[in-house]
Scaffold this active site. Structure first.
Site, mmCIF file in Angstrom:
data_model
loop_
_atom_site.group_PDB
_atom_site.id
_atom_site.type_symbol
_atom_site.label_atom_id
_atom_site.label_comp_id
_atom_site.label_asym_id
_atom_site.label_seq_id
_atom_site.Cartn_x
_atom_site.Cartn_y
_atom_site.Cartn_z
ATOM 1 C CB SER A 60 -3.233 0.997 -2.250
ATOM 2 O OG SER A 60 -2.716 0.347 -1.119
ATOM 3 C CG ASP A 182 -9.408 -2.790 2.043
ATOM 4 O OD1 ASP A 182 -8.561 -3.698 2.118
ATOM 5 O OD2 ASP A 182 -9.210 -1.730 1.414
ATOM 6 C CG HIS A 210 -6.433 -2.896 -0.745
ATOM 7 N ND1 HIS A 210 -6.798 -1.854 0.092
ATOM 8 C CD2 HIS A 210 -5.190 -2.581 -1.227
ATOM 9 C CE1 HIS A 210 -5.819 -0.953 0.117
ATOM 10 N NE2 HIS A 210 -4.847 -1.362 -0.677
#
Length: 231
Positions: A60, A182, A210
């Site tokens: 991320s 996602d 995610h």
């Protein structure tokens, strides 16, 4: 995932300051109000352990931390693996980040007014995989273990960051991993990262949510291993 990789590679795990088992006395709000502060931490870990030719695996927003660290010290970081990366979460002209500016403002306001409630509501959305509620609970527990004041700063740093220009500085072999579905980093983001980093490779995992390192650890580890064999 890390245990599978550790069978063939040296794996160094660490907690960012403000999370996990990191020393809370090391927290500095000004330093960690920018992703640069986290990138400096990565390089300090590499220097302390004298790590070179490192493959940095970042999930991320941490993938963007890796981008910044690689630009500062390419002699340390020789490859990047970006797991569900997002250089900018806010939609812009010609760019879909997944959220409007109003969405992000509302998210941050909710987090600041009731962090534990926000964590309980947000973690299952981030994780996805509603048929496996234990994964959402694992992420909720992780969120709730974080100091709320530190979490607020981190969230603001994360969701208001825009690292799109930084992607153009990447010169090392790069793997971009995205999930089939996602809500935090939609498929358009993965394509954007691939198209912006010259020579990067995009792999779509048969996973949802995610956090494929948690929901699909074997597939994630295999994709990373395949990349390391040829990069």
């Amino acid at each position: 995932m890390s245990s599978a990789l550790a069978e063939s590679y040296r794996v160094v795990l660490f907690d960012y300051v403000g999370s996990g088992r990191a020393d809370p006395s090391a927290w500095d709000e000004q330093r960690y109000s920018s992703l640069e502060g986290y990138a400096q931490d990565v390089l300090e870990v590499c220097a302390e352990l004298d790590l070179r030719e490192v493959t940095f695996v970042g999930h991320s927003v941490s993938a963007m931390v890796g981008v910044l660290a690689a630009a500062k010290a390419p002699q340390r970081l020789s490859r990047l693996v970006m797991v569900a990366p997002s250089p900018c979460y806010i939609d812009d002209d010609g760019y879909r980040g997944g959220f409007s500016a109003e969405d992000i403002d509302e998210l941050l306001e909710s987090l600041e007014s009731n962090y534990l409630g926000w964590s309980a509501a947000m973690a299952p959305i981030v994780m996805g995989n509603t048929d496996r509620p234990e994964l959402g609970q694992e992420l909720t527990t992780s969120f709730c273990a974080t100091d709320p004041d530190m979490a607020r700063v981190f969230a603001r740093t994360t969701f208001l960051s825009d690292s799109r220009q930084d992607l153009m500085t990447v010169t090392v072999p790069t793997l971009v991993l995205e999930c089939r579905q996602d809500v935090i980093a939609p498929r358009e983001v993965g394509a954007y990262v691939r198209d912006t980093i010259p020579g990067s490779r995009l792999v779509t995992l048969e996973a949802t949510g995610h956090c494929p390192q948690l929901s699909a650890p074997q597939a994630t580890a295999e994709a990373i291993t395949d990349f390391l064999r040829v990069a």
